[in-house]
Design a protein around this motif. Structure first.
Motif, PDB file in Angstrom:
ATOM      1  N   ARG A  35      -3.862  -1.352 -12.555  1.00 28.24           N
ATOM      2  CA  ARG A  35      -4.978  -2.292 -12.400  1.00 28.24           C
ATOM      3  C   ARG A  35      -5.948  -1.813 -11.313  1.00 28.24           C
ATOM      4  NH1 ARG A  35      -0.577  -6.018 -13.403  1.00 28.24           N
ATOM      5  NH2 ARG A  35      -0.968  -7.163 -15.342  1.00 28.24           N
ATOM      6  N   LEU A  36      -5.395  -1.306 -10.202  1.00 35.25           N
ATOM      7  CA  LEU A  36      -6.247  -0.793  -9.135  1.00 35.25           C
ATOM      8  C   LEU A  36      -7.056   0.404  -9.621  1.00 35.25           C
ATOM      9  CD1 LEU A  36      -7.274  -0.617  -6.235  1.00 35.25           C
ATOM     10  CD2 LEU A  36      -5.209   0.671  -5.655  1.00 35.25           C
ATOM     11  N   GLU A  37      -6.437   1.278 -10.374  1.00 33.29           N
ATOM     12  CA  GLU A  37      -7.140   2.452 -10.879  1.00 33.29           C
ATOM     13  C   GLU A  37      -8.312   2.045 -11.766  1.00 33.29           C
ATOM     14  OE1 GLU A  37      -5.536   6.761 -12.173  1.00 33.29           O
ATOM     15  OE2 GLU A  37      -5.033   5.171 -13.572  1.00 33.29           O
ATOM     16  N   ARG A  38      -8.127   1.008 -12.584  1.00 33.73           N
ATOM     17  CA  ARG A  38      -9.224   0.539 -13.432  1.00 33.73           C
ATOM     18  C   ARG A  38     -10.388   0.026 -12.590  1.00 33.73           C
ATOM     19  NH1 ARG A  38      -4.918  -1.221 -16.966  1.00 33.73           N
ATOM     20  NH2 ARG A  38      -4.941  -3.325 -16.060  1.00 33.73           N
ATOM     21  N   VAL A  94     -14.433 -10.396  -9.231  1.00 31.85           N
ATOM     22  CA  VAL A  94     -13.088 -10.635  -8.693  1.00 31.85           C
ATOM     23  C   VAL A  94     -12.035 -10.123  -9.671  1.00 31.85           C
ATOM     24  CG1 VAL A  94     -11.522 -12.345  -7.706  1.00 31.85           C
ATOM     25  CG2 VAL A  94     -13.997 -12.693  -7.560  1.00 31.85           C
ATOM     26  N   HIS A  95     -11.050  -9.391  -9.129  1.00 33.36           N
ATOM     27  CA  HIS A  95      -9.984  -8.819  -9.951  1.00 33.36           C
ATOM     28  C   HIS A  95      -8.628  -9.256  -9.403  1.00 33.36           C
ATOM     29  CE1 HIS A  95     -12.896  -5.985 -11.814  1.00 33.36           C
ATOM     30  NE2 HIS A  95     -13.463  -6.063 -10.616  1.00 33.36           N
ATOM     31  N   LEU A  96      -7.724  -9.564 -10.306  1.00 32.26           N
ATOM     32  CA  LEU A  96      -6.375  -9.988  -9.920  1.00 32.26           C
ATOM     33  C   LEU A  96      -5.428  -8.792  -9.928  1.00 32.26           C
ATOM     34  CD1 LEU A  96      -4.131 -12.114  -9.392  1.00 32.26           C
ATOM     35  CD2 LEU A  96      -3.958 -12.381 -11.877  1.00 32.26           C
ATOM     36  N   ILE A  97      -4.859  -8.487  -8.764  1.00 34.59           N
ATOM     37  CA  ILE A  97      -3.762  -7.510  -8.667  1.00 34.59           C
ATOM     38  C   ILE A  97      -2.692  -8.156  -7.808  1.00 34.59           C
ATOM     39  CG2 ILE A  97      -3.038  -5.203  -7.961  1.00 34.59           C
ATOM     40  CD1 ILE A  97      -5.879  -4.257  -8.283  1.00 34.59           C
ATOM     41  N   ARG A  98      -1.621  -8.566  -8.416  1.00 30.25           N
ATOM     42  CA  ARG A  98      -0.585  -9.305  -7.704  1.00 30.25           C
ATOM     43  C   ARG A  98       0.122  -8.433  -6.663  1.00 30.25           C
ATOM     44  NH1 ARG A  98       0.499 -14.244  -9.640  1.00 30.25           N
ATOM     45  NH2 ARG A  98      -0.167 -14.779 -11.756  1.00 30.25           N
ATOM     46  N   ASN A  99       0.780  -9.098  -5.717  1.00 31.53           N
ATOM     47  CA  ASN A  99       1.686  -8.373  -4.831  1.00 31.53           C
ATOM     48  C   ASN A  99       2.787  -7.732  -5.667  1.00 31.53           C
ATOM     49  OD1 ASN A  99       0.601  -8.755  -2.189  1.00 31.53           O
ATOM     50  ND2 ASN A  99       1.203 -10.893  -2.312  1.00 31.53           N
ATOM     51  N   VAL A 100       3.457  -6.759  -5.098  1.00 27.12           N
ATOM     52  CA  VAL A 100       4.389  -5.969  -5.896  1.00 27.12           C
ATOM     53  C   VAL A 100       5.804  -6.018  -5.325  1.00 27.12           C
ATOM     54  CG1 VAL A 100       2.581  -4.405  -6.663  1.00 27.12           C
ATOM     55  CG2 VAL A 100       3.875  -3.847  -4.623  1.00 27.12           C
ATOM     56  N   ALA A 101       6.739  -5.754  -6.206  1.00 29.19           N
ATOM     57  CA  ALA A 101       8.141  -5.650  -5.811  1.00 29.19           C
ATOM     58  C   ALA A 101       8.778  -4.532  -6.604  1.00 29.19           C
ATOM     59  CB  ALA A 101       8.882  -6.964  -6.064  1.00 29.19           C
ATOM     60  N   GLU A 102       9.502  -3.692  -5.929  1.00 29.21           N
ATOM     61  CA  GLU A 102      10.207  -2.604  -6.600  1.00 29.21           C
ATOM     62  C   GLU A 102      11.480  -3.139  -7.242  1.00 29.21           C
ATOM     63  OE1 GLU A 102      11.489   1.984  -5.565  1.00 29.21           O
ATOM     64  OE2 GLU A 102      11.480   0.489  -3.980  1.00 29.21           O
ATOM     65  N   PRO A 103      11.747  -2.760  -8.492  1.00 33.54           N
ATOM     66  CA  PRO A 103      12.985  -3.227  -9.134  1.00 33.54           C
ATOM     67  C   PRO A 103      14.217  -2.821  -8.328  1.00 33.54           C
ATOM     68  CG  PRO A 103      11.515  -2.207 -10.729  1.00 33.54           C
ATOM     69  CD  PRO A 103      10.941  -1.919  -9.378  1.00 33.54           C
ATOM     70  N   HIS A 104      15.164  -3.743  -8.230  1.00 34.23           N
ATOM     71  CA  HIS A 104      16.409  -3.489  -7.513  1.00 34.23           C
ATOM     72  C   HIS A 104      17.586  -3.795  -8.430  1.00 34.23           C
ATOM     73  CE1 HIS A 104      15.217  -2.829  -3.282  1.00 34.23           C
ATOM     74  NE2 HIS A 104      14.170  -3.560  -3.597  1.00 34.23           N
ATOM     75  N   VAL A 141     -16.018   0.687 -10.327  1.00 39.47           N
ATOM     76  CA  VAL A 141     -17.026   0.633  -9.259  1.00 39.47           C
ATOM     77  C   VAL A 141     -17.658   1.996  -8.975  1.00 39.47           C
ATOM     78  CG1 VAL A 141     -15.894  -1.335  -8.159  1.00 39.47           C
ATOM     79  CG2 VAL A 141     -15.403   0.982  -7.343  1.00 39.47           C
ATOM     80  N   THR A 142     -17.017   3.071  -9.441  1.00 39.52           N
ATOM     81  CA  THR A 142     -17.551   4.403  -9.145  1.00 39.52           C
ATOM     82  C   THR A 142     -18.306   5.021 -10.313  1.00 39.52           C
ATOM     83  OG1 THR A 142     -15.389   5.377  -9.740  1.00 39.52           O
ATOM     84  CG2 THR A 142     -15.809   4.927  -7.398  1.00 39.52           C
ATOM     85  N   GLN A 143     -18.317   4.359 -11.453  1.00 47.48           N
ATOM     86  CA  GLN A 143     -19.038   4.917 -12.618  1.00 47.48           C
ATOM     87  C   GLN A 143     -20.534   4.599 -12.533  1.00 47.48           C
ATOM     88  OE1 GLN A 143     -16.962   3.343 -16.024  1.00 47.48           O
ATOM     89  NE2 GLN A 143     -15.397   4.955 -15.973  1.00 47.48           N
ATOM     90  N   TRP A 184       0.808  -1.215   0.000  1.00 51.36           N
ATOM     91  CA  TRP A 184       0.000   0.000   0.000  1.00 51.36           C
ATOM     92  C   TRP A 184       0.841   1.265   0.000  1.00 51.36           C
ATOM     93  CZ3 TRP A 184      -4.557   0.884  -1.701  1.00 51.36           C
ATOM     94  CH2 TRP A 184      -5.400  -0.219  -1.894  1.00 51.36           C
ATOM     95  N   ASN A 185       2.081   1.183   0.399  1.00 56.01           N
ATOM     96  CA  ASN A 185       2.993   2.314   0.224  1.00 56.01           C
ATOM     97  C   ASN A 185       3.143   2.621  -1.267  1.00 56.01           C
ATOM     98  OD1 ASN A 185       5.076   4.251   1.022  1.00 56.01           O
ATOM     99  ND2 ASN A 185       6.515   2.802   0.126  1.00 56.01           N
ATOM    100  N   TYR A 186       3.346   1.571  -2.067  1.00 57.22           N
ATOM    101  CA  TYR A 186       3.473   1.759  -3.507  1.00 57.22           C
ATOM    102  C   TYR A 186       2.163   2.245  -4.128  1.00 57.22           C
ATOM    103  CZ  TYR A 186       7.844  -0.962  -3.330  1.00 57.22           C
ATOM    104  OH  TYR A 186       9.108  -1.417  -3.061  1.00 57.22           O
ATOM    105  N   LEU A 187       1.046   1.606  -3.742  1.00 59.53           N
ATOM    106  CA  LEU A 187      -0.239   1.930  -4.365  1.00 59.53           C
ATOM    107  C   LEU A 187      -0.701   3.342  -4.013  1.00 59.53           C
ATOM    108  CD1 LEU A 187      -2.131  -1.464  -3.953  1.00 59.53           C
ATOM    109  CD2 LEU A 187      -1.142  -0.497  -6.041  1.00 59.53           C
TER     110      LEU A 187
END
Length: 396
Positions: free
Chosen positions: A386-389, A199-209, A394-396, A16-19
């Motif tokens: 994906r989250l923005e979509r 149901v929507h798929l949004i995977r966990n995230v990882a910042e490139p290193h 849901v708000t339209q 959620w820091n990233y999102l």
């Protein structure tokens, strides 16, 4: 609405820091309700004020609610989650500065799902329920009620709660949500099979290193585990395997409910070392030392539908993955050519794999292919879009 948020360190906090950062950069307004930071040790470590809106690191507004201190007791941890969830319902519905367009609840903890339902009903706005683990399957497979009550309830009562009552409540709450977010394809299929059609798929995230190439010595293996040292990881099986392989050195970097028990198990084993949870330069030194990153889960059927976020983190670093995994997580390691897999819960199979890896001069993971997979499927930007979509839907 969440039980875990920065400056705490962990998978939900990082996600959620990233999102939140992504959403605010895109022009959205974000308000966060979360308890005073107290994870993983169960006691506060900041001076955040309770019931006061304050700015966060990315420009979000954060309202901190009370929590219940704990010291390893699962029952008290569940009480902590319940109290914070109730407080967040109050905060979201009565202490808001203006009405939101949408309410998002995220698990863990489980009570936050119901808090999201109540808040969205009261405010009459859509509810997005993020279910990050295989709930309710994990409830009965981990005997959650029986463990939390320390077997004080009759087995029949615990079984009914674990297999019927709580799962039915969770599934009903998810069906009431305007959208449900899950983090794996496998659990998306299971959820849809239970009658959920949103149901929507949004995977966990990882910042490139940046990669830290290390010349591995044949006959040795530096194995690094970074993350929560809890009941779900099954690290006791790894310690059992490493005990008999002196050429393998295991570092465990992190904290959690099972750490002291694991340290006791490792007493007298010279090639297992423990370090506190750390970030920044100290963490990077651990990764420079490592030949391979360990990603492990306990042998539970529900974990076949789980992909630990730390898997993406190891892949993003270009490190070889030693995966004690099954199901979708094992398939990702194999398909992305990220490393090697062992069967969860089987110390003998893992022992054979570690012996083989130690004898190799090069571990053979395809760094470029692995990092490309993470960029396309588990980067902060891909998850944010994906989250923005879903938000717009849901708000339209």
């Amino acid at each position: 609405m969440t039980h875990y948020y920065q400056p705490e360190v962990g998978a939900p906090q990082k996600r959620w820091n990233y999102l939140v950062e992504f959403l605010i950069k895109r022009g959205h307004e974000v308000a966060v309700c979360a308890p005073v930071p107290h994870y993983p040790l169960g006691r506060r470590f900041t001076q955040d004020k309770v019931w006061v809106w304050e700015p966060g690191a990315h420009g979000e507004q954060i309202l901190r609610v009370p929590y219940v201190p704990y010291s390893g007791s699962m029952a008290v941890q569940m009480l902590d989650q319940a109290i914070s969830s109730l407080a967040e319902v109050f905060a979201t519905t009565y202490m808001r500065t203006h009405k939101p367009d949408v309410v998002i609840s995220t698990t863990p903890g489980l009570p936050m799902l119901f808090a999201g339902v109540v808040a969205s009903r009261t405010l009459r706005v859509p509810h997005i329920a993020e279910v990050r683990d295989a709930w309710p399957d994990l409830i009965w497979q981990t005997k959650l009620v029986d463990s939390a009550t320390k077997s004080l309830l009759p087995k029949r009562v615990s079984s009914v709660l674990e297999r019927k009552i709580i799962p039915q409540l969770l599934i009903r709450a998810k069906k009431e949500a305007d959208a449900v977010i899950v983090t794996t394809k496998a659990f998306k299929r299971v959820s849809e099979g239970r009658g959920l059609n949103n149901v929507h798929l949004i995977r966990n995230v990882a910042e490139p290193h940046p990669s830290h190439p290390r010349a591995k010595q044949k006959g040795t293996l530096h194995l690094l585990y970074v993350g929560t040292v809890g009941r779900s990881q099954g690290l006791e099986h790894v310690v059992d395997a490493v005990r008999y392989i002196p050429q393998v050195t295991l570092r465990v970097v992190g904290d959690g409910a099972a750490k002291e028990q694991l340290k006791q198990q490792a007493t007298g084993i010279d090639n297992v070392h423990f370090y506190p949870q750390t970030v920044g330069g100290e963490l990077e030194e651990h990764w420079k030392w490592a030949d391979s990153g360990l990603v492990t889960l306990a042998p539970l059927q529900a974990f076949e539908m789980t992909v630990p976020s730390k898997l993406y983190g190891v892949m993003a670093r270009g490190k070889h993955v030693t995966g004690v995994l099954g199901g979708e997580a094992a398939s990702i390691v194999a398909n992305s050519q990220a490393g090697d897999i062992s069967t969860p819960g089987n110390s003998q199979v893992l022992k054979a794999l570690l012996n083989a890896l130690a004898e190799k001069q090069e571990l053979g993971n395809k760094i470029g292919h692995t990092q490309k997979w993470v960029s396309e499927n588990a980067s902060p930007e891909s998850a944010g879009k994906r989250l923005e979509r879903v938000l717009f839907k849901v708000t339209q």
